[in-house]
Design an enzyme around this catalytic site. Structure first.
Site, short mmCIF file in Angstrom:
data_model
loop_
_atom_site.label_atom_id
_atom_site.label_comp_id
_atom_site.label_asym_id
_atom_site.label_seq_id
_atom_site.Cartn_x
_atom_site.Cartn_y
_atom_site.Cartn_z
N CYS A 87 -20.06 19.95 -60.20
CA CYS A 87 -20.74 18.81 -59.60
C CYS A 87 -21.04 17.75 -60.66
O CYS A 87 -21.20 18.07 -61.85
CB CYS A 87 -22.05 19.27 -58.93
SG CYS A 87 -22.80 18.01 -57.86
N CYS A 91 -28.94 18.58 -59.31
CA CYS A 91 -30.11 18.58 -58.45
C CYS A 91 -30.98 19.80 -58.75
O CYS A 91 -30.48 20.92 -58.84
CB CYS A 91 -29.69 18.58 -56.99
SG CYS A 91 -28.68 17.15 -56.54
N SER A 194 -25.64 13.20 -48.55
CA SER A 194 -26.97 13.71 -48.91
C SER A 194 -27.91 12.57 -49.28
O SER A 194 -27.62 11.79 -50.19
CB SER A 194 -26.87 14.69 -50.08
OG SER A 194 -26.08 15.82 -49.72
N ASP A 345 -21.87 30.61 -47.48
CA ASP A 345 -22.05 30.02 -48.80
C ASP A 345 -23.37 30.44 -49.45
O ASP A 345 -23.52 30.35 -50.66
CB ASP A 345 -21.91 28.48 -48.78
CG ASP A 345 -22.89 27.81 -47.86
OD1 ASP A 345 -23.40 28.46 -46.93
OD2 ASP A 345 -23.14 26.61 -48.05
N CYS A 394 -34.85 31.63 -31.48
CA CYS A 394 -34.65 31.60 -32.93
C CYS A 394 -33.70 32.69 -33.41
O CYS A 394 -33.08 32.56 -34.46
CB CYS A 394 -35.98 31.70 -33.67
SG CYS A 394 -36.61 33.39 -33.85
#
Length: 441
Positions: A87, A91, A194, A345, A394
């Protein structure tokens, strides 16, 4: 009131007969077809020779296919990591950056042409009518524009005439320019961008490696995408900074014309304790309730908020396309840059390694016992929730959030209880407005 997504998703999942208001009908196969049509693009995997230890025999048993591809094992979506965790941002709250430790043999990770070709051929050979490729990272644009041009060529080469191929890409926006935007628009990519809120909030956690913020790059990216009429949505990570002002954050986004939103609650453990950037269950519950008030819009929602729309689908159909609130996991697989396959992921880790598409076809990988075990994790977890009236909506939430509290309960359990208690009557009103007017075809 338009509920186009709801009405589309009411025609998804496996082909099975259902009853709605006493009318027998068959769900179409437009979104997630559940049948097999073509053979695998690869030959059978290489036989394993030599002597195996008991542990290796057990691992081999767990990895053996357990039956034919069918509605229980079929997938139509793949999450592709063409640059692994590489990346151009750093972050603070990123959960995927440490995944680079799985592949220490090189500092730069890029999917080869051979892996790309095999991935696309194998996914399309599974033969669902609609196949979705979601390109993520790390930062997937680091693979370069030519990589995605090749991906399109392979999709056109291997797709059957009846198949629809969808592409989406999740990006931080840093590298998006005019050339990228023209390509994304030309091939109808859905782009997730994002953005965590106003500059002082966004830049607090989403920084470049040198320490500078990324907000201005994101706004430039969004302006570029808009000029070229690229379809995009906003992905906002809810963290300790932006969760405190739910209405303010929602209005910041909608006042700028952003009408397709997704909010991801952030909770991570660092050094054995919940990280400072994480949100609390109380904060998340309050956030959901306040944003729901804005979204509901007196019974006429005009903004897409993913969780709310997917929950509404659940109210109408009894199931949801959202894996967090779905009955099972395993609705897609992750393929890393070298062809390694994982079930999610969040679970790109050696424990959940399923195989490699360069050594065995994905058709066999998704039939392995280990993948079936992963798909059924919620069944075991939700045994503790049997007495809860909100379980049907849920479905226990994401198993990863159970890990935070050592599997005693979902970290956001109280958030969901608060939210469903608050929103249930209004969801029922929306359901009752949709159901009588919907006809299966």
């Amino acid at each position: 009131m338009k509920f186009k997504r709801v009405r589309e998703e009411m025609r998804i999942n496996n082909a099975k007969n259902i009853k709605l208001r006493g009318v027998q009908c068959r769900w179409s196969l437009l979104i997630r077809a559940e049948h097999k049509f073509l053979a695998s693009a690869l030959d059978s995997p290489t036989k394993i020779g030599g002597y195996l230890s008991k542990g290796e025999e057990r691992n081999l048993h767990d990895s053996a296919p357990i039956g034919p591809v069918n509605s229980e094992t079929q997938i139509s979506s793949v999450l592709v990591k063409p640059v692994s965790a590489d990346c151009n941002l750093s972050c603070t709250y990123c959960f995927y950056l440490p995944k680079s430790e799985l592949y220490p043999e090189t500092k730069v990770h890029r999917m080869s042409d051979n892996v790309l070709r095999n991935l696309i051929a194998q996914m399309l050979s599974l033969a669902p009518e609609k196949v979705s490729f979601c390109w993520q990272g790390g930062e997937p644009t680091l693979a370069g524009l030519n990589f995605y041009k090749k991906a399109i060529r392979y999709q056109l080469l291997f797709k059957a005439p009846f198949q629809i191929v969808e592409n989406s890409i999740q990006t931080n926006g840093i590298l998006i320019n005019e050339e990228w935007a023209k390509f994304l628009a030309g091939y109808d990519f859905l782009v997730g961008v994002s953005l965590d809120g106003p500059q002082e909030i966004h830049d607090y956690y989403r920084k470049r490696r040198g320490g500078s913020g990324s907000y201005k790059d994101v706004i430039r990216c969004l302006n570029t995408l808009s000029r070229h009429h690229v379809k995009f949505n906003i992905l906002t990570v809810l963290n300790a900074r932006n969760v405190r002002d739910p209405r303010g954050l929602y209005k910041f986004l909608t006042d700028r014309g952003f009408r397709y939103l997704q909010f991801i609650p952030c909770v991570e453990k660092r050094n054995g304790r919940i990280a400072d950037f994480s949100i609390t269950p109380e904060e998340y519950g309050e956030f959901l309730c306040e944003v729901f008030d804005e979204w509901f819009n007196d019974g006429a929602p005009n903004t897409y908020v993913r969780d709310f729309e997917d929950i509404l689908i659940s109210y109408v159909t009894g199931d949801t396309p959202n894996c967090v609130f779905g009955r099972t996991c395993g609705r897609y697989v992750v393929v890393e840059y070298n062809g390694d396959v994982y079930p999610c992921d969040f679970y790109v880790e050696r424990k959940w390694f399923l195989g490699n598409i360069m050594h065995e076809p994905i058709e066999d990988i998704i039939r392995k016992r280990k993948f079936m075990e992963f798909k059924n994790r919620k069944i075991e977890l939700t045994k503790k929730c049997r007495g809860c009236k909100w379980l049907r909506y849920c479905n226990g939430g994401c198993p990863r959030h159970w890990e935070i509290l050592d599997f005693t309960q979902n970290y956001f359990c109280e958030s969901y209880k608060t939210f469903f208690e608050y929103s249930h009557e209004r969801f029922m009103k929306l359901k009752n407005r949709i159901s009588p007017t919907f006809y299966f075809r």
